[in-house]
Enzyme design. Structure first.
Site, short mmCIF file in Angstrom:
data_model
loop_
_atom_site.label_atom_id
_atom_site.label_comp_id
_atom_site.label_asym_id
_atom_site.label_seq_id
_atom_site.Cartn_x
_atom_site.Cartn_y
_atom_site.Cartn_z
N GLN A 9 0.83 -1.21 0.00
CA GLN A 9 0.00 0.00 0.00
C GLN A 9 0.86 1.26 0.00
OE1 GLN A 9 -3.00 0.46 3.04
NE2 GLN A 9 -4.01 -1.45 2.50
N PRO A 17 -5.23 -6.08 5.15
CA PRO A 17 -5.82 -6.85 4.06
C PRO A 17 -5.05 -8.16 3.84
CG PRO A 17 -5.30 -4.59 3.37
CD PRO A 17 -4.64 -4.81 4.69
N TYR A 36 -13.44 -1.69 3.35
CA TYR A 36 -11.98 -1.73 3.41
C TYR A 36 -11.34 -1.11 2.17
CZ TYR A 36 -12.96 -4.51 7.43
OH TYR A 36 -13.44 -4.90 8.65
N LEU A 37 -12.10 -1.09 1.07
CA LEU A 37 -11.55 -0.48 -0.13
C LEU A 37 -11.68 1.04 -0.09
CD1 LEU A 37 -10.22 -1.17 -2.86
CD2 LEU A 37 -12.51 -1.13 -3.88
N GLN A 38 -12.70 1.55 0.59
CA GLN A 38 -12.96 2.99 0.52
C GLN A 38 -11.74 3.82 0.94
OE1 GLN A 38 -15.28 4.76 4.11
NE2 GLN A 38 -16.57 3.05 3.48
N ASP A 39 -11.06 3.45 2.02
CA ASP A 39 -9.91 4.27 2.43
C ASP A 39 -8.70 4.03 1.53
OD1 ASP A 39 -7.74 2.51 4.11
OD2 ASP A 39 -9.74 1.69 4.40
N GLN A 40 -8.59 2.83 0.95
CA GLN A 40 -7.44 2.54 0.09
C GLN A 40 -7.47 3.33 -1.21
OE1 GLN A 40 -6.36 -1.69 -0.33
NE2 GLN A 40 -7.67 -2.15 1.43
N HIS A 77 -10.76 5.08 9.09
CA HIS A 77 -9.60 4.98 8.20
C HIS A 77 -9.76 5.91 6.99
CE1 HIS A 77 -8.30 1.34 10.37
NE2 HIS A 77 -7.12 1.60 9.85
#
Length: 361
Positions: free
Chosen positions: A105, A132, A295-299, A321
């Site tokens: 990341q 993840p 979990y994808l939203q902050d990435q 996050h």
């Protein structure tokens, strides 16, 4: 911003963990902006840098020839003064079960703006708690990141589990001139659910089958006629270090959205519950109405900030996050963010990105 041109960042605000450090160092590298981060992980039981945070910082510093001070385990303040991003081959090792995916990341966005393809050889935990799973990065993050124009190959050479780690993942990142804004506001309908239930080490493959069957039973309560395929497998001898078990489930939609649920096995937790928990997480992500999971939203925030144009993302409740990622992006870039409430459980995050251009290609 301090008079010296160094931006000082409080590492203890909002999520208050390693995410602030990773995002800040990544943006510092990309923008050539010196930073100081203090109060690192101030709210944690063991504040300061842990080995996985340190190895991530050192990797980014190596990628851009940065001057890094305060980089020791336990340190609560670092100074990062970036140089020029250099393509090539890099290696990082958490020397623990610290997450390889968190190293990815931090480093992968930097490598997008190099002069040529760059290889990373990363060692540590492939399926770790509080991070993840590598399967999530490959099955969910990568295909969505490709919509921005981000391209990287990812090969799992060896899996590593808690507490030993010892996994190895090799990535090859390909440079891009500029990232393209995306629109992820139309989720469409779920067309299929697929997944992977695995065991490694001394555990029998029966455990993987139990997880898969438990997950499928729960999923069929809400999606009776849907195509559901969950592979149950045992990692081959020599392909994993230690004993581990877990499951990841991914729902694919008619518009190309991907949402997931996952769980890792623990001593004393029945395999049925591990499968159930992963399925429940996926169902919760589907029920809030978003086009991305929690979990994808902050990435995606960092990519949205760097892209050219206005990106939009329909998501569920805004996570801490995500708030943290937006906070760091605002501190270090000129990107602007808006959050619009759509329903009680869903929101649209809008970002006018800075359109960072790769000067090397």
């Amino acid at each position: 911003m301090a008079a010296s041109g160094i931006i000082t960042i409080d590492g203890g605000v909002l999520e208050g963990g390693g995410q602030i450090l990773r995002n800040a160092a990544t943006l510092s590298c990309l923008l050539g902006q010196p930073i100081s981060v203090n109060n690192i992980r101030a709210g944690r039981n063991n504040p300061g840098l842990r080995p996985q945070h340190l190895s991530g910082l050192q990797l980014i510093a190596e990628v851009c020839g940065a001057k890094l001070s305060g980089a020791t385990v336990g340190s609560t303040e670092i100074m990062f003064q970036p140089g020029q991003i250099k393509a090539g081959q890099y290696t990082a090792d958490t020397k623990t079960a610290g997450s390889i995916c968190l190293l990815m990341q931090a480093a992968l966005p930097c490598l997008l703006f190099g002069s040529s393809s760059t290889q990373l050889s990363l060692r540590g935990g492939t399926n770790a708690e509080m991070a993840p799973q590598v399967d999530y990065t490959i099955m969910v993050f990568r295909p969505i990141a490709e919509k921005f124009g981000m391209k990287f190959d990812c090969v799992v050479r060896k899996r590593g589990y808690y507490p030993k780690g010892g996994g190895e993942v090799v990535t090859t990142s390909h440079p891009v001139k500029v990232l393209t804004a995306i629109d992820l506001t139309n989720r469409g309908s779920v067309t299929r659910i697929f997944g992977r239930a695995f065991v490694a080490g001394v555990l029998p493959i029966k455990v993987a089958h139990i997880m898969a069957q438990s997950a499928e039973r729960l999923l069929r309560e809400d999606h009776a006629g849907l195509a559901i395929k969950i592979d149950a497998l045992k990692e081959p001898d020599g392909a994993a270090v230690g004993t581990g078990t877990g499951i990841i489930l991914v729902a694919e939609t008619s518009t190309g959205c991907l949402l997931a649920g996952s769980a890792l096995g623990k001593k004393g937790v029945p395999a049925e519950k591990v499968g159930f928990d992963a399925a429940q997480m996926l169902l919760d992500n589907l029920k809030h109405g978003g086009a991305v999971d929690d979990y994808l939203q902050d990435q995606l925030i960092l990519l949205m900030a760097l892209a050219s144009g206005k990106s939009q993302m329909l998501c569920g409740p805004i996570t801490l996050h995500t708030e943290t990622a937006i906070h760091v992006a605002k501190l270090l870039t000129q990107a602007t963010f808006k959050i619009k409430k759509v329903t009680e459980t869903s929101n649209i995050v809008e970002c006018e990105g800075i359109g960072l251009t790769n000067s090397h290609i």
